[in-house]
Design a protein around this motif. Structure first.
Motif, mmCIF file in Angstrom:
data_model
loop_
_atom_site.group_PDB
_atom_site.id
_atom_site.type_symbol
_atom_site.label_atom_id
_atom_site.label_comp_id
_atom_site.label_asym_id
_atom_site.label_seq_id
_atom_site.Cartn_x
_atom_site.Cartn_y
_atom_site.Cartn_z
ATOM 1 N N LYS A 1 0.818 -1.208 0.000
ATOM 2 C CA LYS A 1 0.000 0.000 0.000
ATOM 3 C C LYS A 1 0.852 1.258 0.000
ATOM 4 C CE LYS A 1 -3.601 0.309 2.688
ATOM 5 N NZ LYS A 1 -4.712 0.553 1.756
ATOM 6 N N LEU B 1 -4.724 7.137 1.421
ATOM 7 C CA LEU B 1 -4.355 5.913 0.716
ATOM 8 C C LEU B 1 -3.563 4.940 1.579
ATOM 9 C CD1 LEU B 1 -3.329 7.545 -2.679
ATOM 10 C CD2 LEU B 1 -5.261 6.009 -2.329
ATOM 11 N N ALA C 1 0.401 4.248 -2.607
ATOM 12 C CA ALA C 1 0.104 5.595 -2.135
ATOM 13 C C ALA C 1 1.118 6.607 -2.670
ATOM 14 C CB ALA C 1 0.086 5.619 -0.614
#
Length: 360
Positions: free
Chosen positions: A44, A300, A48
């Motif tokens: 992630k 995010l 992001a």
């Protein structure tokens, strides 16, 4: 890290925005067609970085940021080898946690940044600034709990180590996390931060953990496992990282975070010693410090961004989880550089002791 989640007067914001636009225009002219290679831990975080920062940065400046995914241990070895050989392939690392900084600086792996070329740094609290990196997130290791019947809410990290509060718990099995487990255990046992800077007593740490060991029913070995344990309600309590609590809570709203007694430290964008693309990194750093972009990054990735103004651009459902609000800052402990140096020196010792204890 004493962040303030309030908007500045409109006139000030306008001046700041105008300055940022002017700076971006200058950088765009200077770095168009250039490329910088930056390490990223993957998952992630990489997504992001790409969505919140890299894609718009490339579109605006004409420069390129190429990410190379590598874990912490792999990155340390790779960058050290590149600097030693005089063949820098990675211009920077995207998120070096503060505990790793003293060793990188001592070993000459990362170089000083030119703060005069990165407007926006002066807005950040002095506690997070460094001559060797640009703060990109505020990391917290703390506790979380499941808001459900028969689950006692944790009022502080100290409650996690209280054997009278019953419930299945999760902690890390990783050697590298032992320094954080022990720091929290000892702080909960009345040891001061100043005492910790003289050395982390691993035996005392394990004595603090021992009364709850039979309630530790899960050991996570990576961030995804950490979050999934909460999402699946496999445990009632977790000693974990705030970003993963946010990730879990967005999927399972039962989960709450408790910052009281947690420890915080920044993660930095660092420049590899000998990079020939510091100008691209400078421009990228300026771009990353914009509060609106940092808010998008937080949405995010889950972790709080260091710019105090970014909180104003976050949705209300995220704000209770953000570590840079005044409420969170009032109860969090900021770790000093002296403690990071101790952690660096004791990391192997602590890791071996913790993994031996977990394996018993």
């Amino acid at each position: 890290m004493q962040y303030i989640g309030r908007r500045k007067p409109m006139q000030y914001i306008g001046i700041t925005a105008a300055f940022a636009i002017a700076s971006s225009a200058v950088f765009a002219a200077d770095i168009k067609g250039k490329e910088a290679v930056i390490q990223s831990p993957g998952g992630k975080y990489t997504t992001a970085l790409e969505e919140a920062y890299i894609k718009p940065f490339e579109a605006e400046t004409g420069a390129k940021i190429r990410l190379v995914e590598a874990g912490a241990d792999e990155s340390v070895a790779a960058v050290s080898a590149q600097v030693k050989a005089g063949k820098v392939e990675w211009d920077g690392m995207s998120s070096v946690d503060a505990p790793y900084m003293p060793k990188f600086i001592k070993d000459g792996v990362i170089q000083k940044i030119d703060v005069s070329k990165i407007p926006g740094l002066e807005k950040l609290p002095k506690a997070v600034r460094s001559d060797y990196g640009v703060p990109v997130l505020n990391s917290v290791v703390t506790v979380s709990y499941r808001d459900a019947d028969n689950v006692v809410p944790l009022k502080s990290v100290k409650d996690f180590f209280d054997p009278n509060i019953k419930g299945p718990r999760a902690v890390s099995s990783l050697a590298g996390e032992a320094q954080f487990v022990c720091a929290l255990a000892l702080l909960s046992d009345g040891v001061s931060v100043n005492e910790l800077t003289k050395g982390i007593d691993v035996n005392r740490c394990l004595k603090v953990v021992d009364p709850i060991k039979d309630q530790i029913t899960a050991y996570w070995a990576n961030g995804s496992q950490m979050a999934q344990l909460m999402i699946d309600n496999s445990v009632d309590y977790c000693l974990c990282w705030d970003g993963r609590v946010i990730q879990a809570a967005l999927a399972n709203p039962q989960w709450k975070i408790q910052y009281n007694g947690g420890i915080q430290f920044p993660g930095y964008l660092t420049y590899t010693t000998g990079t020939k693309n510091a100008d691209v990194l400078d421009a990228f750093a300026v771009y990353m410090l914009d509060p609106k972009r940092q808010a998008e990054f937080t949405k995010l990735v889950g972790y709080s961004s260091p710019n105090p103004e970014s909180v104003a651009y976050l949705p209300d459902n995220l704000k209770p989880f953000i570590s840079v609000t005044p409420e969170a800052q009032a109860v969090l402990t900021t770790l000093p550089d002296a403690l990071f140096e101790i952690m660096s020196r004791q990391q192997v010792e602590l890791g071996k002791a913790w993994q031996a204890y977990v394996g018993q």
